[in-house]
Design a protein around this motif. Sequence first.
Motif, PDB file in Angstrom:
ATOM      1  N   ARG A 235     -35.537   0.118 -34.622  1.00 26.82           N
ATOM      2  CA  ARG A 235     -36.924   0.256 -34.174  1.00 26.82           C
ATOM      3  C   ARG A 235     -37.339  -0.884 -33.257  1.00 26.82           C
ATOM      4  O   ARG A 235     -36.846  -2.017 -33.373  1.00 26.82           O
ATOM      5  CB  ARG A 235     -37.871   0.273 -35.384  1.00 26.82           C
ATOM      6  CG  ARG A 235     -37.753   1.509 -36.256  1.00 26.82           C
ATOM      7  CD  ARG A 235     -38.896   1.569 -37.258  1.00 26.82           C
ATOM      8  NE  ARG A 235     -38.824   0.496 -38.247  1.00 26.82           N
ATOM      9  CZ  ARG A 235     -39.820  -0.323 -38.538  1.00 26.82           C
ATOM     10  NH1 ARG A 235     -40.966  -0.245 -37.881  1.00 26.82           N
ATOM     11  NH2 ARG A 235     -39.686  -1.249 -39.480  1.00 26.82           N
ATOM     12  N   LEU A 236     -38.250  -0.559 -32.347  1.00 21.31           N
ATOM     13  CA  LEU A 236     -38.952  -1.553 -31.556  1.00 21.31           C
ATOM     14  C   LEU A 236     -40.285  -1.826 -32.243  1.00 21.31           C
ATOM     15  O   LEU A 236     -40.945  -0.901 -32.704  1.00 21.31           O
ATOM     16  CB  LEU A 236     -39.219  -1.039 -30.139  1.00 21.31           C
ATOM     17  CG  LEU A 236     -38.047  -0.399 -29.383  1.00 21.31           C
ATOM     18  CD1 LEU A 236     -38.550   0.230 -28.088  1.00 21.31           C
ATOM     19  CD2 LEU A 236     -36.975  -1.433 -29.104  1.00 21.31           C
ATOM     20  N   VAL A 237     -40.679  -3.080 -32.313  1.00 21.66           N
ATOM     21  CA  VAL A 237     -41.931  -3.411 -32.989  1.00 21.66           C
ATOM     22  C   VAL A 237     -42.829  -4.236 -32.075  1.00 21.66           C
ATOM     23  O   VAL A 237     -42.428  -5.305 -31.581  1.00 21.66           O
ATOM     24  CB  VAL A 237     -41.680  -4.187 -34.309  1.00 21.66           C
ATOM     25  CG1 VAL A 237     -42.995  -4.690 -34.893  1.00 21.66           C
ATOM     26  CG2 VAL A 237     -40.987  -3.277 -35.318  1.00 21.66           C
ATOM     27  N   GLN A 238     -44.024  -3.699 -31.859  1.00 19.69           N
ATOM     28  CA  GLN A 238     -45.065  -4.444 -31.157  1.00 19.69           C
ATOM     29  C   GLN A 238     -45.682  -5.440 -32.127  1.00 19.69           C
ATOM     30  O   GLN A 238     -46.217  -5.054 -33.160  1.00 19.69           O
ATOM     31  CB  GLN A 238     -46.136  -3.487 -30.650  1.00 19.69           C
ATOM     32  CG  GLN A 238     -47.350  -4.157 -30.042  1.00 19.69           C
ATOM     33  CD  GLN A 238     -47.027  -4.811 -28.722  1.00 19.69           C
ATOM     34  OE1 GLN A 238     -46.856  -4.145 -27.718  1.00 19.69           O
ATOM     35  NE2 GLN A 238     -46.951  -6.128 -28.713  1.00 19.69           N
ATOM     36  N   THR A 239     -45.591  -6.718 -31.827  1.00 23.41           N
ATOM     37  CA  THR A 239     -46.140  -7.744 -32.719  1.00 23.41           C
ATOM     38  C   THR A 239     -47.477  -8.243 -32.162  1.00 23.41           C
ATOM     39  O   THR A 239     -47.790  -8.044 -30.989  1.00 23.41           O
ATOM     40  CB  THR A 239     -45.176  -8.931 -32.849  1.00 23.41           C
ATOM     41  OG1 THR A 239     -45.252  -9.737 -31.653  1.00 23.41           O
ATOM     42  CG2 THR A 239     -43.741  -8.456 -33.079  1.00 23.41           C
ATOM     43  N   PRO A 240     -48.271  -8.915 -32.985  1.00 18.86           N
ATOM     44  CA  PRO A 240     -49.557  -9.444 -32.503  1.00 18.86           C
ATOM     45  C   PRO A 240     -49.453 -10.724 -31.687  1.00 18.86           C
ATOM     46  O   PRO A 240     -50.480 -11.285 -31.302  1.00 18.86           O
ATOM     47  CB  PRO A 240     -50.332  -9.682 -33.802  1.00 18.86           C
ATOM     48  CG  PRO A 240     -49.293  -9.883 -34.838  1.00 18.86           C
ATOM     49  CD  PRO A 240     -48.125  -9.030 -34.440  1.00 18.86           C
ATOM     50  N   LEU A 241     -48.235 -11.186 -31.416  1.00 12.99           N
ATOM     51  CA  LEU A 241     -48.081 -12.361 -30.564  1.00 12.99           C
ATOM     52  C   LEU A 241     -48.658 -12.081 -29.182  1.00 12.99           C
ATOM     53  O   LEU A 241     -48.316 -11.086 -28.539  1.00 12.99           O
ATOM     54  CB  LEU A 241     -46.599 -12.718 -30.432  1.00 12.99           C
ATOM     55  CG  LEU A 241     -46.249 -13.708 -29.317  1.00 12.99           C
ATOM     56  CD1 LEU A 241     -46.816 -15.092 -29.630  1.00 12.99           C
ATOM     57  CD2 LEU A 241     -44.748 -13.771 -29.084  1.00 12.99           C
ATOM     58  N   ARG A 242     -49.537 -12.960 -28.717  1.00 16.61           N
ATOM     59  CA  ARG A 242     -50.057 -12.869 -27.355  1.00 16.61           C
ATOM     60  C   ARG A 242     -49.555 -14.064 -26.559  1.00 16.61           C
ATOM     61  O   ARG A 242     -49.684 -15.204 -27.005  1.00 16.61           O
ATOM     62  CB  ARG A 242     -51.592 -12.860 -27.371  1.00 16.61           C
ATOM     63  CG  ARG A 242     -52.197 -11.533 -27.826  1.00 16.61           C
ATOM     64  CD  ARG A 242     -53.361 -11.738 -28.761  1.00 16.61           C
ATOM     65  NE  ARG A 242     -52.903 -12.204 -30.056  1.00 16.61           N
ATOM     66  CZ  ARG A 242     -53.709 -12.718 -30.993  1.00 16.61           C
ATOM     67  NH1 ARG A 242     -54.989 -12.863 -30.742  1.00 16.61           N
ATOM     68  NH2 ARG A 242     -53.215 -13.098 -32.150  1.00 16.61           N
ATOM     69  N   HIS A 243     -48.972 -13.789 -25.411  1.00 16.88           N
ATOM     70  CA  HIS A 243     -48.415 -14.853 -24.587  1.00 16.88           C
ATOM     71  C   HIS A 243     -49.039 -14.805 -23.204  1.00 16.88           C
ATOM     72  O   HIS A 243     -49.258 -13.737 -22.618  1.00 16.88           O
ATOM     73  CB  HIS A 243     -46.892 -14.765 -24.501  1.00 16.88           C
ATOM     74  CG  HIS A 243     -46.364 -13.399 -24.187  1.00 16.88           C
ATOM     75  ND1 HIS A 243     -46.483 -12.809 -22.943  1.00 16.88           N
ATOM     76  CD2 HIS A 243     -45.711 -12.490 -24.962  1.00 16.88           C
ATOM     77  CE1 HIS A 243     -45.913 -11.626 -22.957  1.00 16.88           C
ATOM     78  NE2 HIS A 243     -45.450 -11.391 -24.172  1.00 16.88           N
ATOM     79  N   ALA A 244     -49.347 -15.970 -22.668  1.00 22.72           N
ATOM     80  CA  ALA A 244     -49.975 -16.070 -21.357  1.00 22.72           C
ATOM     81  C   ALA A 244     -48.946 -15.870 -20.255  1.00 22.72           C
ATOM     82  O   ALA A 244     -47.768 -16.219 -20.408  1.00 22.72           O
ATOM     83  CB  ALA A 244     -50.655 -17.427 -21.205  1.00 22.72           C
ATOM     84  N   ILE A 245     -49.396 -15.311 -19.146  1.00 24.67           N
ATOM     85  CA  ILE A 245     -48.579 -15.251 -17.942  1.00 24.67           C
ATOM     86  C   ILE A 245     -49.388 -15.839 -16.789  1.00 24.67           C
ATOM     87  O   ILE A 245     -50.623 -15.867 -16.834  1.00 24.67           O
ATOM     88  CB  ILE A 245     -48.129 -13.816 -17.596  1.00 24.67           C
ATOM     89  CG1 ILE A 245     -49.336 -12.912 -17.339  1.00 24.67           C
ATOM     90  CG2 ILE A 245     -47.259 -13.250 -18.699  1.00 24.67           C
ATOM     91  CD1 ILE A 245     -48.968 -11.532 -16.847  1.00 24.67           C
ATOM     92  N   SER A 246     -48.693 -16.334 -15.796  1.00 19.07           N
ATOM     93  CA  SER A 246     -49.361 -16.926 -14.637  1.00 19.07           C
ATOM     94  C   SER A 246     -48.688 -16.422 -13.370  1.00 19.07           C
ATOM     95  O   SER A 246     -47.512 -16.704 -13.130  1.00 19.07           O
ATOM     96  CB  SER A 246     -49.297 -18.461 -14.694  1.00 19.07           C
ATOM     97  OG  SER A 246     -49.899 -19.026 -13.552  1.00 19.07           O
ATOM     98  N   ILE A 247     -49.435 -15.640 -12.600  1.00 14.64           N
ATOM     99  CA  ILE A 247     -48.940 -15.102 -11.333  1.00 14.64           C
ATOM    100  C   ILE A 247     -49.936 -15.477 -10.245  1.00 14.64           C
ATOM    101  O   ILE A 247     -51.114 -15.119 -10.339  1.00 14.64           O
ATOM    102  CB  ILE A 247     -48.783 -13.572 -11.393  1.00 14.64           C
ATOM    103  CG1 ILE A 247     -47.860 -13.162 -12.548  1.00 14.64           C
ATOM    104  CG2 ILE A 247     -48.254 -13.033 -10.065  1.00 14.64           C
ATOM    105  CD1 ILE A 247     -47.811 -11.664 -12.779  1.00 14.64           C
ATOM    106  N   HIS A 248     -49.477 -16.199  -9.251  1.00 13.77           N
ATOM    107  CA  HIS A 248     -50.344 -16.545  -8.126  1.00 13.77           C
ATOM    108  C   HIS A 248     -50.180 -15.486  -7.047  1.00 13.77           C
ATOM    109  O   HIS A 248     -49.083 -15.261  -6.533  1.00 13.77           O
ATOM    110  CB  HIS A 248     -49.991 -17.922  -7.560  1.00 13.77           C
ATOM    111  CG  HIS A 248     -50.863 -18.318  -6.407  1.00 13.77           C
ATOM    112  ND1 HIS A 248     -52.151 -18.771  -6.571  1.00 13.77           N
ATOM    113  CD2 HIS A 248     -50.634 -18.298  -5.064  1.00 13.77           C
ATOM    114  CE1 HIS A 248     -52.684 -19.027  -5.395  1.00 13.77           C
ATOM    115  NE2 HIS A 248     -51.784 -18.744  -4.457  1.00 13.77           N
ATOM    116  N   VAL A 249     -51.281 -14.821  -6.715  1.00  9.76           N
ATOM    117  CA  VAL A 249     -51.266 -13.755  -5.715  1.00  9.76           C
ATOM    118  C   VAL A 249     -51.899 -14.312  -4.443  1.00  9.76           C
ATOM    119  O   VAL A 249     -53.074 -14.701  -4.445  1.00  9.76           O
ATOM    120  CB  VAL A 249     -52.024 -12.522  -6.217  1.00  9.76           C
ATOM    121  CG1 VAL A 249     -51.886 -11.378  -5.231  1.00  9.76           C
ATOM    122  CG2 VAL A 249     -51.505 -12.101  -7.593  1.00  9.76           C
ATOM    123  N   THR A 250     -51.136 -14.339  -3.380  1.00 12.20           N
ATOM    124  CA  THR A 250     -51.572 -15.080  -2.191  1.00 12.20           C
ATOM    125  C   THR A 250     -52.598 -14.336  -1.344  1.00 12.20           C
ATOM    126  O   THR A 250     -53.531 -14.946  -0.813  1.00 12.20           O
ATOM    127  CB  THR A 250     -50.358 -15.421  -1.315  1.00 12.20           C
ATOM    128  OG1 THR A 250     -49.651 -14.198  -1.009  1.00 12.20           O
ATOM    129  CG2 THR A 250     -49.427 -16.366  -2.039  1.00 12.20           C
TER     130      THR A 250
END
Length: 387
Positions: A235-250
């Motif tokens: 099984r794949l499990v969606q966990t409640p871990l939230r992780h930040a991402i940072s994308i600079h859009v020019t």
Amino acid sequence: MLLLLLILDRLWKHVAVVYFFGRPRPRLTRPPALVSILQPILSGDPTLAACLAANLQARSCLAREFIWLLDDTDTAGQAICQSLQARFPGQTVRLLLLPRPAQGQNPKIVKLIQGLAAARGEVVCVLDDDTMLPDDGLEQCLPFLDQPGVGLVFGLPYQVHFDNLWSRLIAIFVNSNSLLTYIPYTTLSAPFTINGMFYALRRPLLEALGGFDGLETWLADDFAVAQRVVASGHRLVQTPLRHAISIHVTDARHYLGLMQRWFIFPRESLLRHLRPRQVAILCGVALVPAVAPLLAVAWLFAQPTALNLGLVLAYFLLCLLSFAHLNGCYLFTATPWRHLWLVIVLQLIFPLQLLVALLSPQRIRWRGHVIQVERGGGFRFVRRREE
């Protein structure tokens, strides 16, 4: 009727998210002796160094090794990584320089194959170079691997980079859709794909499945990994871990290209390979509600009654209140309150962006690479970036 369905859909999704985060969480009963974090890295985003540093600084009670995987021609990326190695001598960081992949081979998968061969940990995590784990992020996620039948666990992304208008638009898109897309559909079906920005597996299972070998020709590498795990009966499990991402859009071109890439990937992977029921769930939970707000406004212009006006205003007010609650309670107020109005803007322009992406040539740009996406999820490099 459409407007009432939109309101009910939004209420259902909001309740599903609240219920998801309110469920009891398992504890880590089998702490791994070592966690190997594989990070394929490609320079080009100005926030890259900050993202990599954030992961080195994140608190964890688990022993970790970071395996940074770079092209041997990426001198800018190597300079960043070597500087961080010197800055954080207490962290275990190994830098592997690899030759460019062949034509038609996914650079991320090719790097992960080499990274897995070098990994020594009992648990293997894949972490994108624009993704930042929070303090104790592994401790939030890994307990779910101990549940019966679980093969892979993954988290929920949110964007933290708001430096210019185009970055804000991407951030609002991610932050207003992440929880409401990834979570509600798991109430209707077991997860059939993953967010590939961060996921974790136990190494013995990963190696028993063949590691990442054989997935090189898939452009949507996260979907390919997910399907391999599901096909094995795990099984794949969606966990409640939230992780930040940072994308600079020019600029606008970068913004439209990024959105096009995000739309093309699921079309050529999920929609062409999932079972009909899964496609119906995906469209019903994600695509149809995303297009409906613009249709609702069009309907209001066609039928400008007081009732329709009230329902349209009620719907958009509900969307704002829902997002404000999720942003404050579950996304750590990542979106500044002053940018809240962009939620409505994104809802109205999303269908137009989707139409443009569907009608545009299937070429995507990614940090200097120009890639032609083939039907069914394959690809070829049209032009590689110059280092």
